[in-house]
Design a protein around this motif. Structure first.
Motif, PDB file in Angstrom:
ATOM      1  N   SER A   3       0.820  -1.212   0.000  1.00  0.00           N
ATOM      2  CA  SER A   3       0.000   0.000   0.000  1.00  0.00           C
ATOM      3  C   SER A   3       0.857   1.266   0.000  1.00  0.00           C
ATOM      4  O   SER A   3       1.906   1.321   0.647  1.00  0.00           O
TER       5      SER A   3
ATOM      6  N   SER B 256       1.144   5.208   1.020  1.00  0.00           N
ATOM      7  CA  SER B 256       0.607   6.227   1.923  1.00  0.00           C
ATOM      8  C   SER B 256       1.209   7.578   1.567  1.00  0.00           C
ATOM      9  O   SER B 256       2.409   7.669   1.282  1.00  0.00           O
TER      10      SER B 256
ATOM     11  N   VAL C  89      -6.962  11.188  -5.220  1.00  0.00           N
ATOM     12  CA  VAL C  89      -7.228   9.895  -4.589  1.00  0.00           C
ATOM     13  C   VAL C  89      -7.552   8.821  -5.624  1.00  0.00           C
ATOM     14  O   VAL C  89      -6.988   7.716  -5.607  1.00  0.00           O
ATOM     15  N   GLU C  90      -8.461   9.116  -6.542  1.00  0.00           N
ATOM     16  CA  GLU C  90      -8.841   8.115  -7.543  1.00  0.00           C
ATOM     17  C   GLU C  90      -7.687   7.807  -8.494  1.00  0.00           C
ATOM     18  O   GLU C  90      -7.543   6.672  -8.967  1.00  0.00           O
ATOM     19  N   HIS C  91      -6.838   8.802  -8.749  1.00  0.00           N
ATOM     20  CA  HIS C  91      -5.691   8.571  -9.629  1.00  0.00           C
ATOM     21  C   HIS C  91      -4.650   7.681  -8.956  1.00  0.00           C
ATOM     22  O   HIS C  91      -4.048   6.813  -9.603  1.00  0.00           O
TER      23      HIS C  91
ATOM     24  N   GLU D  76      -5.343   5.479  -6.655  1.00  0.00           N
ATOM     25  CA  GLU D  76      -5.977   4.159  -6.630  1.00  0.00           C
ATOM     26  C   GLU D  76      -5.775   3.437  -7.967  1.00  0.00           C
ATOM     27  O   GLU D  76      -5.418   2.258  -8.009  1.00  0.00           O
TER      28      GLU D  76
ATOM     29  N   GLU E  13      -2.060   2.513  -8.520  1.00  0.00           N
ATOM     30  CA  GLU E  13      -1.585   1.545  -7.535  1.00  0.00           C
ATOM     31  C   GLU E  13      -2.119   0.139  -7.804  1.00  0.00           C
ATOM     32  O   GLU E  13      -1.420  -0.851  -7.526  1.00  0.00           O
ATOM     33  N   HIS E  14      -3.324   0.041  -8.385  1.00  0.00           N
ATOM     34  CA  HIS E  14      -3.994  -1.265  -8.461  1.00  0.00           C
ATOM     35  C   HIS E  14      -4.492  -1.683  -9.844  1.00  0.00           C
ATOM     36  O   HIS E  14      -4.600  -2.878 -10.097  1.00  0.00           O
ATOM     37  N   ASN E  15      -4.804  -0.743 -10.709  1.00  0.00           N
ATOM     38  CA  ASN E  15      -5.454  -1.106 -11.972  1.00  0.00           C
ATOM     39  C   ASN E  15      -4.475  -1.793 -12.929  1.00  0.00           C
ATOM     40  O   ASN E  15      -3.384  -1.273 -13.173  1.00  0.00           O
TER      41      ASN E  15
ATOM     42  N   SER F 292      -2.700   0.326 -15.508  1.00  0.00           N
ATOM     43  CA  SER F 292      -1.725   1.332 -15.092  1.00  0.00           C
ATOM     44  C   SER F 292      -0.323   0.903 -15.492  1.00  0.00           C
ATOM     45  O   SER F 292       0.083  -0.243 -15.270  1.00  0.00           O
TER      46      SER F 292
END
Length: 263
Positions: free
Chosen positions: A48, A50, A188-190, A192, A195-197, A200
């Protein structure tokens, strides 16, 4: 965040560089970029991210790591504000290698206001170690380093175009930034997504890069590229040699699962 230890780690000369001016800003940028690598190892390791300042301080200063734009520009903006600089956290859209564009506004950049606006982005991966003055194209305020020539010019629709000079003497836009302040909630959505899609580029590909006095060093999952004024040197990255490469060129001591798991 302990400002004194932050400065000690980056080898910032706060005694001689303590004025709110371009000379001081350039010193801060240079020391940051020579010390902190751009890297997405946490994303590759599915750890994750931060953007809490204390967490970033622990990751970068205590654990000697780097990060990508949301991490590096967040902590650098915090530091600049503590030193009295007027900063704008701006969004930008990146021109991708395939000549397309990233998700709109997904890159975080930093604009500092002095006698004019300056791009002070330490989280992009291919920018000079000095701030870029934002100017009209006719003013010709190019910044040239061993890594190439760069400029930041006013574009249309309240945008700033950050550009690099190509071998054919044409200017290629690296990204276009909106000249407005963005709160952290905007990104925040960017974060996300990046980090996960699976779509990306940071999820798909390992990228570690760092400015050097002689140019730039970049490492992918398979290849190390050393770029100097007189050309490029490339060599393979393997599960057997990657840790020594990380330590030698980036000062990193962290396992990378995507390399460890290579067959």
């Amino acid at each position: 965040m302990d400002i004194q230890k932050f400065e000690e780690y980056l080898k910032i000369d706060s005694k001689n560089y303590n004025q709110i001016n371009l000379e001081t800003l350039n010193h801060y940028i240079t020391r940051f970029m020579y010390t902190v690598p751009f890297e997405n190892i946490s994303v590759q390791n599915q750890k994750s991210i931060s953007v809490n300042i204390d967490d970033l301080y622990e990751k970068i200063v205590i654990n000697h790591r780097g990060g990508f734009c949301y991490e590096m520009n967040t902590i650098f903006q915090f530091y600049l504000e503590q030193k009295g600089f007027s900063i704008t956290c701006a969004s930008a859209t990146i021109h991708t290698p395939d000549d397309g564009w990233s998700n709109d506004g997904s890159h975080m950049t930093t604009i500092v206001q002095l006698d004019r606006p300056y791009i002070a982005d330490v989280g992009f991966g291919d920018l000079p170690i000095n701030a870029l003055p934002v100017h009209h194209e006719s003013e010709n305020m190019t910044v040239t380093t061993v890594s190439g020539s760069y400029r930041a010019i006013y574009g249309e629709n309240e945008e700033t175009l950050v550009q690099k000079l190509q071998d054919d003497n044409s200017w290629r836009t690296s990204y276009k930034a909106k000249n407005i302040s963005r709160p952290w909630s905007y990104f925040v959505e960017h974060l996300e997504f990046n980090e996960h899609n699976p779509e990306s580029i940071f999820v798909q590909t390992l990228l570690i890069t760092m400015a050097k006095t002689y140019g730039r060093v970049t490492m992918s999952q398979d290849q190390l590229t050393i770029t100097k004024a007189d050309g490029k040197e490339q060599s393979p990255v393997t599960p057997q040699n990657y840790k020594s490469i990380l330590q030698k060129y980036f000062g990193l001591d962290v396992p990378i699962q995507t390399i460890e798991n290579k067959v």
